[in-house]
Write an enzyme that holds these catalytic residues in place. Structure first.
Site, PDB file in Angstrom:
ATOM      1  N   LYS A   1       0.894  -1.202   0.136  1.00 27.97           N
ATOM      2  CA  LYS A   1       0.196   0.002  -0.056  1.00 27.97           C
ATOM      3  C   LYS A   1       0.881   1.122  -0.056  1.00 27.97           C
ATOM      4  O   LYS A   1       2.057   1.437   0.378  1.00 27.97           O
ATOM      5  CB  LYS A   1      -1.127   0.040   1.283  1.00 27.97           C
ATOM      6  CG  LYS A   1      -2.081  -0.996   0.869  1.00 27.97           C
ATOM      7  CD  LYS A   1      -3.182  -0.840   1.666  1.00 27.97           C
ATOM      8  CE  LYS A   1      -4.305  -1.888   1.046  1.00 27.97           C
ATOM      9  NZ  LYS A   1      -5.222  -2.311   2.045  1.00 27.97           N
TER      10      LYS A   1
ATOM     11  N   ARG B   1      -3.533 -10.147   4.979  1.00 27.47           N
ATOM     12  CA  ARG B   1      -3.688 -10.130   3.470  1.00 27.47           C
ATOM     13  C   ARG B   1      -2.458  -9.650   2.837  1.00 27.47           C
ATOM     14  O   ARG B   1      -2.315  -8.551   2.898  1.00 27.47           O
ATOM     15  CB  ARG B   1      -5.219  -9.365   3.348  1.00 27.47           C
ATOM     16  CG  ARG B   1      -5.572  -9.360   1.737  1.00 27.47           C
ATOM     17  CD  ARG B   1      -6.994  -8.655   1.810  1.00 27.47           C
ATOM     18  NE  ARG B   1      -7.226  -8.687   0.417  1.00 27.47           N
ATOM     19  CZ  ARG B   1      -7.255  -7.623  -0.477  1.00 27.47           C
ATOM     20  NH1 ARG B   1      -6.142  -6.967  -0.346  1.00 27.47           N
ATOM     21  NH2 ARG B   1      -7.635  -8.061  -1.462  1.00 27.47           N
TER      22      ARG B   1
HETATM   23  N1  HH2 Z   1      -7.316  -4.043   1.066  1.00 25.29           N
HETATM   24  C1  HH2 Z   1      -7.761  -4.125  -0.575  1.00 25.29           C
HETATM   25  C2  HH2 Z   1      -8.994  -4.912  -0.853  1.00 25.29           C
HETATM   26  N2  HH2 Z   1      -9.557  -5.579   0.105  1.00 25.29           N
HETATM   27  N3  HH2 Z   1      -9.926  -6.349   2.311  1.00 25.29           N
HETATM   28  C3  HH2 Z   1      -9.523  -6.283   3.420  1.00 25.29           C
HETATM   29  N4  HH2 Z   1     -10.255  -6.797   4.611  1.00 25.29           N
HETATM   30  N5  HH2 Z   1      -8.458  -5.441   3.858  1.00 25.29           N
HETATM   31  C4  HH2 Z   1      -7.883  -4.681   3.093  1.00 25.29           C
HETATM   32  O1  HH2 Z   1      -6.886  -4.052   3.696  1.00 25.29           O
HETATM   33  C5  HH2 Z   1      -8.192  -4.729   1.913  1.00 25.29           C
HETATM   34  C6  HH2 Z   1      -9.180  -5.560   1.257  1.00 25.29           C
HETATM   35  C7  HH2 Z   1      -7.032  -3.255  -1.565  1.00 25.29           C
HETATM   36  O2  HH2 Z   1      -5.865  -4.011  -2.091  1.00 25.29           O
HETATM   37  P1  HH2 Z   1      -6.043  -4.792  -3.207  1.00 25.29           P
HETATM   38  O3  HH2 Z   1      -7.012  -6.039  -3.464  1.00 25.29           O
HETATM   39  O4  HH2 Z   1      -4.585  -5.242  -3.518  1.00 25.29           O
HETATM   40  O5  HH2 Z   1      -6.187  -3.846  -4.587  1.00 25.29           O
HETATM   41  P2  HH2 Z   1      -7.632  -3.626  -5.166  1.00 25.29           P
HETATM   42  O6  HH2 Z   1      -8.548  -3.026  -4.169  1.00 25.29           O
HETATM   43  O7  HH2 Z   1      -7.108  -2.185  -6.306  1.00 25.29           O
HETATM   44  O8  HH2 Z   1      -7.973  -4.669  -5.783  1.00 25.29           O
END
Ligand code: HH2
Length: 276
Positions: free
Chosen positions: A214, A254
């Protein structure tokens, strides 16, 4: 959560599998290729993940919403194939209908960055009998990073998560995990305060932390005078955050980089004297 027993040996590791064209770090990686996405999920399990989190809608700052049919088209074939291969699956969605379809296809966890605030979400989770992860977010993805403000970030996030757990328990949801929502409407200082306060959240429910790749990691680097790092160049910082979160009592992490995180956790644990 079925995989709960491992917590005594350190946090569970959730591998991130985004089947999206636009996720902030791994978007567009698999295109429409279900087989490649499944292969990536299996590789995460082989690298030591406990569960794979499948998401079909990016929640990055400024991301465009995805409609139901498209999210279903992205997520369901991958969830189905992973379940068939014996992989524990969680579905990362804000939509109760997608969560329902995924759980009916064999997913065991509903991970919701919107904390089950959609109409019928709590009733759906209770009826499905799945575990849920409720995350704190200030605002909505489109605007959340514009100017996040809190009087007391830790107190407000804790109050919010406590209230969500209470509401969901009353609705009949049995297994609720909480997540302070790193990067979801938070400045660098607010993210740092939340990570330092994980023991506060752990008193509410088991805690999941998503700090992997992040932007706060890049901001810490630039604060030290280094060059801003791209998402994929945040591996060292992500692993440091994971080890720190584990030490602060996180029950699940995660992460994008499963092998590196699992190795770091194992070494940190061995050095701290909790067996090799
Ligand atoms: N962060 C993202 C997505 N889902 N779920 C939880 N529980 N906690 C988090 O911190 C979280 C999440 C964002 O990250 P990512 O899936 O890598 O990216 P994107 O939302 O652009 O798909």
């Amino acid at each position: 959560m079925r995989v709960k027993a491992k917590i005594t040996h350190g946090p569970l590791v959730m591998g991130i599998l985004n089947v999206t064209p636009d996720s902030f770090s791994d978007g567009g990686r698999y295109g429409d290729d279900v087989a490649r996405a499944v292969e990536a999920g299996l590789a995460m399990m082989a690298a030591g993940a406990d569960i794979v989190d499948v998401g079909g809608e990016s929640t990055r700052p400024g991301a465009a919403p995805v409609d139901m049919a498209e999210e279903r088209r992205r997520v369901l074939p991958v969830v189905t194939a992973l379940v068939r291969a014996g992989v524990p699956v969680s579905v990362d969605t804000m939509k109760p209908a997608i969560a329902r379809a995924a759980v009916e296809a064999g997913a065991s966890v509903w991970n919701d960055v919107n904390a089950l605030n959609a109409p019928d979400a709590a009733e759906t989770a209770a009826a499905l009998g799945c575990s849920v992860i409720v995350m704190h977010m200030q605002g909505a993805p489109a605007t959340m990073q514009a100017d996040p403000r809190y009087r007391d970030v830790v107190g407000e996030v804790a109050d919010y998560l406590r209230a969500r757990v209470r509401v969901l328990a009353a609705a009949g949801v049995r297994d609720v995990w909480v997540d302070p929502g790193i990067g979801f409407g938070k400045t660098l200082a607010q993210n740092v305060a939340l990570l330092r306060a994980l023991p506060v959240f752990a008193q509410i429910a088991p805690v999941l932390v998503g700090a992997s790749r992040k932007s706060f990691i890049g901001r810490i680097e630039t604060a030290d005078g280094a060059v801003a790092s791209h998402e994929t160049a945040r591996l060292g910082g992500s692993v440091a955050a994971a080890v720190f979160a584990a030490r602060q009592g996180a029950a699940m992490l995660r992460v994008h980089d499963v092998a590196e995180t699992v190795q770091a956790l194992r070494v940190a644990r061995a050095l701290e004297g909790d067996g090799a």
